[in-house]
Design an enzyme around this catalytic site. Structure first.
Site, short mmCIF file in Angstrom:
data_model
loop_
_atom_site.label_atom_id
_atom_site.label_comp_id
_atom_site.label_asym_id
_atom_site.label_seq_id
_atom_site.Cartn_x
_atom_site.Cartn_y
_atom_site.Cartn_z
N LYS A 284 7.40 -0.02 3.20
CA LYS A 284 6.28 -0.47 4.02
C LYS A 284 6.74 -1.37 5.17
O LYS A 284 6.23 -1.27 6.29
CB LYS A 284 5.24 -1.18 3.15
CG LYS A 284 4.48 -0.22 2.24
CD LYS A 284 3.47 -0.93 1.38
CE LYS A 284 2.70 0.09 0.52
NZ LYS A 284 1.72 -0.56 -0.36
N LYS B 190 4.23 11.82 2.32
CA LYS B 190 3.11 11.52 1.43
C LYS B 190 1.87 11.16 2.25
O LYS B 190 1.94 10.40 3.22
CB LYS B 190 3.48 10.33 0.54
CG LYS B 190 2.31 9.83 -0.31
CD LYS B 190 2.53 8.40 -0.75
CE LYS B 190 1.27 7.85 -1.37
NZ LYS B 190 1.37 6.41 -1.67
N LYS C 132 -2.83 6.30 4.29
CA LYS C 132 -3.43 5.62 5.43
C LYS C 132 -2.38 4.83 6.20
O LYS C 132 -2.48 4.67 7.42
CB LYS C 132 -4.55 4.70 4.93
CG LYS C 132 -5.78 5.44 4.42
CD LYS C 132 -6.87 4.50 3.97
CE LYS C 132 -6.58 3.91 2.61
NZ LYS C 132 -6.81 4.86 1.51
#
Length: 321
Positions: free
Chosen positions: A110, A189, A192
């Site tokens: 992330k 994948k 959002k």
């Protein structure tokens, strides 16, 4: 068997949410003891706007209920309505080696994608462990990307139990290899975070625009195509039974199938599949007081289960004196 999972209210629902977790959870309520929650604490790592989080929480509740979750057959609540989860998170933090968190790939992924690093993002697996262990979750449906976090929860539970006895249930993962990772528009994948989703409750024009953005290769229309390397096929197959999937596969291999044609079919399939759920969703969002009442009742049931675990934890750790 007690089955537990949650979903973040961080934006619109997409196919990855539905096929990766929600459908399976809704199916579980028929034969198992289902505990299902809206993970609004977790969502704070990606939704800093308070109004957006509050709105998203109610929308997530309406989504789940519209798609078939029955609050009379399951325990359904909002994470922040059960304060015991934060208490257990702190307790478990004292049983979590730093190295365990430093090895978690989700945090690194992330941050690499541009999400600002902070303690909440780093300690996310400990809160997830508390979510599971607080309610004695025996089976936890997860995608492959969350498998490591569940292993962290298992490690923490084992470490706690080694010191204080068999207090916490060590959970088992439930991973469906067929749909463990739902591909997004770009083949990664569906997430959002990656902005590569196909959302469930869009109006037609916006939905069609999303589907048409699915990345494909430059193979000419007349040539055979490899369905296993096609993002459109990998998404479309989620809606098909084995016979229908095989028929579509043969159309790919035979040649003469244009990607635009199969994208149009996929758009129509998604639209028609979710249309009745969308109508029910609008009805639920039209009566928010009733929606809040359903969540409040679920939180009361969830706290009843959580209190049994926390009494043991407080006694064993000395917090109860």
């Amino acid at each position: 068997m007690r089955v537990l999972s949650g979903i973040q209210p961080s934006g619109s629902l997409h196919l990855g949410n539905y096929f990766g977790m929600m459908k399976k959870m809704i199916d579980y309520q028929q034969h198992h003891e289902l505990f299902c929650f809206i993970a609004n604490y977790h969502a704070m790592t990606s939704v800093p706007d308070g109004k957006a989080l509050a709105t998203g929480t109610l929308e997530a509740a309406a989504n789940f209920l519209a798609l078939g979750l029955d609050p009379d057959k399951s325990v359904f609540w909002v994470q922040s309505d059960v304060p015991e989860v934060q208490e257990l998170t702190w307790v478990l933090s004292n049983f979590t080696p730093m190295g365990l968190l430093e090895r978690c790939h989700s945090y690194k992924d992330k941050v690499a994608k541009g999400i600002a690093p902070n303690h909440g993002l780093f300690a996310y697996p400990v809160l997830m462990a508390a979510d599971i262990l607080l309610f004695g979750g025996e089976l936890v449906p997860v995608g492959k990307d969350q498998k490591q976090h569940l292993e962290v929860a298992r490690d923490i539970a084992i470490k706690f139990n080694n010191e204080h006895g068999e207090v916490l249930v060590v959970p088992e993962p439930d991973i469906d290899d067929e749909i463990a990772t739902i591909p997004g528009l770009d083949g990664q994948k569906m997430s959002k975070s990656y902005k590569n989703t196909i959302d469930l409750f869009l109006e037609e024009k916006a939905l069609r625009k999303q589907v048409m953005r699915i990345v494909t290769d430059p193979t000419p229309v007349e040539d055979p195509k490899d369905p296993d390397k096609c993002n459109v096929f990998q998404i479309y197959r989620l809606f098909l039974d084995k016979q229908q999937e095989q028929a579509l596969r043969q159309r790919y291999l035979a040649g003469g199938l244009g990607y635009g044609e199969v994208k149009q079919e996929l758009f129509e399939t998604v639209r028609d599949f979710f249309a009745p759920f969308a109508q029910r969703r609008e009805e639920l969002l039209g009566d928010k007081d009733q929606l809040r009442a359903i969540l409040a009742e679920g939180a009361q049931k969830a706290r009843g289960a959580a209190s049994k675990i926390m009494r043991k934890v407080r006694r064993k750790t000395g917090l109860a004196y």
